[in-house]
Design an enzyme around this catalytic site. Structure first.
Site, PDB file in Angstrom:
ATOM      1  N   GLY A  42       7.789  54.137  25.263  1.00 29.23           N
ATOM      2  CA  GLY A  42       8.727  53.935  24.222  1.00 29.23           C
ATOM      3  C   GLY A  42       8.364  53.482  22.936  1.00 29.23           C
ATOM      4  N   CYS A  43       7.695  52.298  23.048  1.00 30.70           N
ATOM      5  CA  CYS A  43       7.150  51.715  21.874  1.00 30.70           C
ATOM      6  C   CYS A  43       6.013  52.508  21.290  1.00 30.70           C
ATOM      7  CB  CYS A  43       6.632  50.386  22.185  1.00 30.70           C
ATOM      8  SG  CYS A  43       7.966  49.311  22.598  1.00 30.70           S
ATOM      9  N   THR A  44       5.043  53.048  22.225  1.00 28.83           N
ATOM     10  CA  THR A  44       3.959  54.219  21.477  1.00 28.83           C
ATOM     11  C   THR A  44       4.636  55.222  20.831  1.00 28.83           C
ATOM     12  OG1 THR A  44       2.670  52.912  23.378  1.00 28.83           O
ATOM     13  CG2 THR A  44       1.918  55.159  22.213  1.00 28.83           C
TER      14      THR A  44
END
Length: 152
Positions: A42-44
């Protein structure tokens, strides 16, 4: 916890690109997005979405900066691996996430722990919070932030 209309805390930090970011007086609109951890799915995706829209944010005169508690060394690897153009800030001591109230109790499989809430703040050039997004869902979020920043 910082809410819409509040003044951002008087914290100055150095981003991964070497720029100094003064949250209380950024001098231009600033998008500050908090994310849990470098190099997770998700952060990527979120970092890639903000990177893809970086030219549009620049055109609108808005600086975008990501914040997590990962060390700068981790940020540098993350930036290199995914060719990210959005600078990142290391909040290892927690003073930014504590001030914004994004370091919160989370729960997974019945286990409670402290972690970073995915949240985004649009801060005006004068340091006032114009818009706050809490408990962010990644799909379409960067586009929504860009639209709001353009309209602000």
């Amino acid at each position: 916890m910082i809410n819409e209309g509040d003044k951002a805390p008087a914290i100055t930090v150095t981003a991964s690109d070497g720029s100094a970011v003064n949250l209380a007086s950024p001098g231009q609109p600033l998008v500050l997005y908090f994310y849990p951890k470098d190099d997770t799915s998700g952060c990527t995706r979120e970092a890639q979405d903000f990177t893809a829209l970086a030219p549009e944010f620049r055109k609108a005169g808005v600086k975008v900066v990501g914040v997590s508690r990962d060390p700068m060394k981790s940020h540098e690897k993350f930036i290199g691996k995914y060719s990210l153009t959005v600078p990142l800030i290391s909040d290892e001591d927690g003073r930014i996430s504590d001030a914004f109230g994004t370091w919160t109790q989370k729960s997974m499989y019945g286990r409670k722990y402290m972690g970073m809430e995915r949240a985004t703040y649009l801060i005006g050039a004068d340091g006032r919070v114009l818009k706050a997004w809490r408990k962010v869902k990644v799909p379409g979020h960067a586009e929504e932030v860009l639209k709001t920043a353009r309209d602000a």
